[in-house]
Design a protein around this motif. Structure first.
Motif, PDB file in Angstrom:
ATOM      1  N   GLU A 117       0.744  -1.042  -0.022  1.00  0.00           N
ATOM      2  CA  GLU A 117      -0.121  -0.075  -0.373  1.00  0.00           C
ATOM      3  C   GLU A 117       0.909   0.905  -0.029  1.00  0.00           C
ATOM      4  O   GLU A 117       1.588   1.275   0.948  1.00  0.00           O
ATOM      5  N   VAL A 118       0.894   2.142  -1.125  1.00  0.00           N
ATOM      6  CA  VAL A 118       1.246   3.521  -1.222  1.00  0.00           C
ATOM      7  C   VAL A 118       0.067   4.537  -1.078  1.00  0.00           C
ATOM      8  O   VAL A 118      -0.902   4.498  -2.697  1.00  0.00           O
ATOM      9  N   TRP A 119       0.600   5.168  -0.268  1.00  0.00           N
ATOM     10  CA  TRP A 119      -0.626   6.486  -0.845  1.00  0.00           C
ATOM     11  C   TRP A 119      -2.068   6.564  -0.889  1.00  0.00           C
ATOM     12  O   TRP A 119      -2.914   7.467  -1.228  1.00  0.00           O
ATOM     13  N   GLY A 120      -2.106   5.749   0.436  1.00  0.00           N
ATOM     14  CA  GLY A 120      -3.842   4.484   0.042  1.00  0.00           C
ATOM     15  C   GLY A 120      -4.105   4.620  -0.669  1.00  0.00           C
ATOM     16  O   GLY A 120      -5.002   3.902  -0.828  1.00  0.00           O
ATOM     17  N   ARG A 121      -3.373   3.593  -1.701  1.00  0.00           N
ATOM     18  CA  ARG A 121      -3.158   2.786  -3.117  1.00  0.00           C
ATOM     19  C   ARG A 121      -3.073   1.804  -2.852  1.00  0.00           C
ATOM     20  O   ARG A 121      -1.930   1.473  -2.209  1.00  0.00           O
ATOM     21  N   LYS A 122      -3.713   0.334  -2.832  1.00  0.00           N
ATOM     22  CA  LYS A 122      -2.937  -0.735  -2.798  1.00  0.00           C
ATOM     23  C   LYS A 122      -2.365  -1.348  -4.365  1.00  0.00           C
ATOM     24  O   LYS A 122      -3.229  -1.086  -5.195  1.00  0.00           O
ATOM     25  N   PHE A 123      -1.164  -1.856  -4.626  1.00  0.00           N
ATOM     26  CA  PHE A 123      -0.497  -2.217  -5.440  1.00  0.00           C
ATOM     27  C   PHE A 123      -0.958  -3.779  -4.859  1.00  0.00           C
ATOM     28  O   PHE A 123      -0.525  -4.239  -4.315  1.00  0.00           O
ATOM     29  N   SER A 124      -0.846  -4.292  -6.305  1.00  0.00           N
ATOM     30  CA  SER A 124      -1.184  -6.685  -5.932  1.00  0.00           C
ATOM     31  C   SER A 124       0.474  -6.525  -6.518  1.00  0.00           C
ATOM     32  O   SER A 124       0.848  -7.281  -5.758  1.00  0.00           O
ATOM     33  N   ASN A 125       0.849  -5.699  -6.655  1.00  0.00           N
ATOM     34  CA  ASN A 125       2.182  -6.097  -7.023  1.00  0.00           C
ATOM     35  C   ASN A 125       3.352  -4.626  -7.567  1.00  0.00           C
ATOM     36  O   ASN A 125       2.558  -3.401  -7.721  1.00  0.00           O
ATOM     37  N   PRO A 126       4.728  -4.660  -7.009  1.00  0.00           N
ATOM     38  CA  PRO A 126       5.765  -3.467  -6.750  1.00  0.00           C
ATOM     39  C   PRO A 126       5.790  -2.789  -8.701  1.00  0.00           C
ATOM     40  O   PRO A 126       6.838  -2.098  -8.754  1.00  0.00           O
ATOM     41  N   ILE A 127       5.695  -3.997  -9.544  1.00  0.00           N
ATOM     42  CA  ILE A 127       6.273  -3.746 -11.026  1.00  0.00           C
ATOM     43  C   ILE A 127       5.599  -2.721 -11.678  1.00  0.00           C
ATOM     44  O   ILE A 127       4.429  -3.293 -11.589  1.00  0.00           O
ATOM     45  N   GLY A 128       6.018  -1.502 -12.534  1.00  0.00           N
ATOM     46  CA  GLY A 128       5.623  -1.080 -12.994  1.00  0.00           C
ATOM     47  C   GLY A 128       5.671  -0.538 -14.148  1.00  0.00           C
ATOM     48  O   GLY A 128       6.885  -1.389 -14.662  1.00  0.00           O
ATOM     49  N   LEU A 129       5.250  -0.454 -15.289  1.00  0.00           N
ATOM     50  CA  LEU A 129       5.538   0.153 -16.843  1.00  0.00           C
ATOM     51  C   LEU A 129       5.764   1.111 -16.902  1.00  0.00           C
ATOM     52  O   LEU A 129       4.622   2.615 -16.053  1.00  0.00           O
ATOM     53  N   ALA A 130       6.850   2.185 -17.391  1.00  0.00           N
ATOM     54  CA  ALA A 130       7.406   3.980 -17.179  1.00  0.00           C
ATOM     55  C   ALA A 130       6.485   4.231 -18.007  1.00  0.00           C
ATOM     56  O   ALA A 130       6.242   3.912 -19.275  1.00  0.00           O
ATOM     57  N   ALA A 131       6.832   5.376 -18.119  1.00  0.00           N
ATOM     58  CA  ALA A 131       6.226   6.846 -18.851  1.00  0.00           C
ATOM     59  C   ALA A 131       6.988   6.173 -20.257  1.00  0.00           C
ATOM     60  O   ALA A 131       8.233   6.068 -19.984  1.00  0.00           O
ATOM     61  N   GLY A 132       6.145   6.645 -21.288  1.00  0.00           N
ATOM     62  CA  GLY A 132       7.073   6.612 -22.548  1.00  0.00           C
ATOM     63  C   GLY A 132       6.581   5.670 -23.725  1.00  0.00           C
ATOM     64  O   GLY A 132       7.039   5.896 -24.451  1.00  0.00           O
ATOM     65  N   PHE A 133       5.835   4.229 -23.118  1.00  0.00           N
ATOM     66  CA  PHE A 133       5.944   3.801 -23.152  1.00  0.00           C
ATOM     67  C   PHE A 133       4.789   3.150 -24.250  1.00  0.00           C
ATOM     68  O   PHE A 133       4.406   3.212 -25.598  1.00  0.00           O
ATOM     69  N   ASP A 134       3.093   4.076 -23.482  1.00  0.00           N
ATOM     70  CA  ASP A 134       2.477   4.371 -24.171  1.00  0.00           C
ATOM     71  C   ASP A 134       1.846   5.548 -23.819  1.00  0.00           C
ATOM     72  O   ASP A 134       1.404   6.146 -22.635  1.00  0.00           O
ATOM     73  N   LYS A 135       2.393   6.709 -24.782  1.00  0.00           N
ATOM     74  CA  LYS A 135       2.470   7.939 -24.776  1.00  0.00           C
ATOM     75  C   LYS A 135       0.905   8.533 -24.715  1.00  0.00           C
ATOM     76  O   LYS A 135       1.207   9.191 -23.474  1.00  0.00           O
ATOM     77  N   SER A 136       0.191   7.598 -25.363  1.00  0.00           N
ATOM     78  CA  SER A 136      -0.933   8.746 -25.410  1.00  0.00           C
ATOM     79  C   SER A 136      -2.254   8.135 -24.956  1.00  0.00           C
ATOM     80  O   SER A 136      -2.844   8.389 -25.450  1.00  0.00           O
ATOM     81  N   ALA A 137      -1.996   7.534 -23.944  1.00  0.00           N
ATOM     82  CA  ALA A 137      -2.945   6.148 -23.246  1.00  0.00           C
ATOM     83  C   ALA A 137      -3.812   5.651 -24.131  1.00  0.00           C
ATOM     84  O   ALA A 137      -4.838   5.745 -23.895  1.00  0.00           O
ATOM     85  N   GLU A 138      -3.138   5.151 -24.855  1.00  0.00           N
ATOM     86  CA  GLU A 138      -3.899   3.856 -26.062  1.00  0.00           C
ATOM     87  C   GLU A 138      -4.152   2.711 -25.497  1.00  0.00           C
ATOM     88  O   GLU A 138      -5.471   2.396 -25.892  1.00  0.00           O
ATOM     89  N   ALA A 139      -3.223   2.048 -25.000  1.00  0.00           N
ATOM     90  CA  ALA A 139      -3.723   0.426 -24.597  1.00  0.00           C
ATOM     91  C   ALA A 139      -3.352   0.374 -23.058  1.00  0.00           C
ATOM     92  O   ALA A 139      -2.669  -0.746 -22.664  1.00  0.00           O
ATOM     93  N   VAL A 140      -3.853   1.758 -22.019  1.00  0.00           N
ATOM     94  CA  VAL A 140      -4.472   1.584 -20.386  1.00  0.00           C
ATOM     95  C   VAL A 140      -4.608   0.440 -19.832  1.00  0.00           C
ATOM     96  O   VAL A 140      -3.706  -0.517 -19.059  1.00  0.00           O
ATOM     97  N   GLU A 141      -6.005  -0.229 -20.857  1.00  0.00           N
ATOM     98  CA  GLU A 141      -6.448  -1.621 -20.771  1.00  0.00           C
ATOM     99  C   GLU A 141      -5.425  -3.221 -20.946  1.00  0.00           C
ATOM    100  O   GLU A 141      -5.331  -3.747 -19.769  1.00  0.00           O
TER     101      GLU A 141
END
Length: 450
Positions: A117-141
């Motif tokens: 839990e970070v900032w009051g939000r629950k993360f199922s795991n700490p592995i994230g995709l960095a900015a720059g891959f999906d620059k324009s929010a085309e494939a979030v889901e």
């Protein structure tokens, strides 16, 4: 009879596909009795249909977790094909595929030891995709569905801009590295806001339709985008004379869709951007962005946390200044780090190593981790740090966490290895934690200093 069927099939294919004489077709009839006289197309169709039915029957007996594992493993054989494409074309094709659900979806639960839990939000795991891959929010889901605990879209600029001329992305496969000089190519905040708004509306509709189901009081991992946490990374336009106004505009337009916000002042590909990391400049900028965020109307959950993404090419004094600003203004976090303009010895002499732009991937790991350690000590562990740069294994992620990172992000390794890397890193990270006796991610954060 089997040899006669095979012989007839070959003769039949040759006879009709090449429009051979009637004598050749008669030869087929002499070899194969009337009841076996099937066209080549019908034979092939029957075989494929049989395989499909048989395969489907077998798959139906396999549990969902096993089938999901097969899908991720299968990408190991597909992903190398991307390297045959131009790097930017491969990047765009990956986004296109993820936007259309043509990527595996993780159905298996994450190891419990990875939840945080970070900032009051629950993360199922700490592995994230960095900015720059999906620059324009085309494939979030699609991208979050692959099993990332969180992802970051952007950088998003107020006005659409093309970025730098092509070619602007270069692979250094010998080192698992990438050099890019995209230059904040962006479709602009209006387009991104529409996409994120649609995503947000879809999630709200799904929540409304489930109101008749019994609701658990326990908070589940996830955020405004669904199963994972969504960060929005905002930047400035190349020709803008008022950087603060650009960031404020980004906050006003996009923060309602973000689980956290990031001010990007560290890309090496926008002239003058890194000067905003100076103590006075950064302090003035962060004050204006915080004011813009806090003047908006927020519900019970409050405004999204604000982070700053910094460069790895900073002096000790620069880092001390940034730490002072972060502590004074109570920033919610720092991302360490962006790409580097330096060229470590391991890449010197390689093809494309002399190209202008930011270097990411394995050669960045040591430099970014050293900066991470320095910042953890300067902030005395009071600021949430996200470790980014050169992670390609669970062991790498673990080393970042021990150095002070609460969360970590991938980019280059994901581009090279594809979806199969995500479950691999999570499994390896869980094993590292258990090996050293930690019961959670939080226990391991900054362990190198204890």
């Amino acid at each position: 009879m089997a040899w006669r069927i095979r012989s007839a099939a070959l003769l039949w294919r040759n006879a009709y596909s090449t429009k051979a004489s009637s004598s050749a077709q008669e030869a087929v009839k002499r070899i194969l009795p009337p009841k076996y006289r099937l066209t080549w197309g019908r034979l092939l169709t029957g075989a494929l249909l049989g395989l499909g039915i048989g395969g489907g029957a077998y798959v139906s007996t396999v549990d969902e977790a096993t089938f999901c594992g097969w899908l991720f493993t299968g990408t190991k054989f597909v992903n190398p094909l991307f390297r045959l494409l131009d790097p930017e074309d491969a990047h765009q094709f990956a986004i296109w595929a993820a936007a259309r659900g043509l990527v595996p979806r993780e159905k298996r639960p994450d190891p419990a030891i990875l939840e945080i839990e970070v900032w009051g939000r629950k993360f199922s795991n700490p592995i994230g995709l960095a900015a720059g891959f999906d620059k324009s929010a085309e494939a979030v889901e699609g991208l979050l569905g692959m099993g990332f605990g969180f992802m970051e879209v952007g950088s998003v600029t107020p006005i659409p801009q093309e970025g730098n001329p092509k070619p602007r992305v270069f692979r250094l496969p010998e080192q698992g590295a990438i050099i890019n000089r995209y230059g904040f190519n962006s479709e602009g905040i209006v387009v991104v806001a529409k996409r994120l708004g649609a995503q947000h509306g879809k999630r709200k509709l799904a929540e409304t339709s489930n109101t008749t189901m019994p609701q658990s009081t326990e908070q589940k991992p996830g955020g405004k985008a669904g199963p994972g946490i969504l960060g929005v990374n905002i930047g400035k336009n190349k020709m803008s004379e008022d950087a603060a106004a650009d960031y404020v505009q980004g906050v006003h337009t996009l923060s309602q869709f973000a689980d956290y916000l990031v001010i990007n002042v560290s890309s090496p590909n926008t002239p003058g951007l890194r000067k905003l990391q100076g103590r006075k400049q950064l302090k003035d900028l962060v004050k204006k962005v915080l004011s813009a965020r806090d003047e908006m109307q927020w519900g019970e959950e409050g405004p999204p946390p604000l982070l700053v993404k910094i460069a790895p090419d900073l002096s000790k004094q620069d880092l001390a200044d940034i730490a002072a600003v972060a502590l004074t203004l109570r920033l919610d976090g720092l991302i360490i780090s962006n790409t580097t303009i330096s060229r470590p010895d391991s890449v010197i002499g390689l093809p494309h190593a002399d190209e202008m732009g930011g270097l990411s991937g394995k050669p960045l790991f040591k430099l970014s981790t050293d900066v991470l350690k320095e910042m953890y000590q300067l902030t005395r562990g009071r600021i949430t740090l996200i470790g980014c740069g050169g992670i390609s294994s669970g062991e790498d992620a673990y080393r970042k966490i021990r150095a002070g990172a609460t969360l970590v992000q991938l980019y280059s390794a994901f581009a090279y290895e594809g979806p199969a890397l995500i479950p691999q890193i999570k499994t390896e990270l869980a094993a590292c934690l258990e090996r050293d006796g930690f019961k959670s991610i939080q226990e391991a954060v900054g362990a190198d200093f204890r």
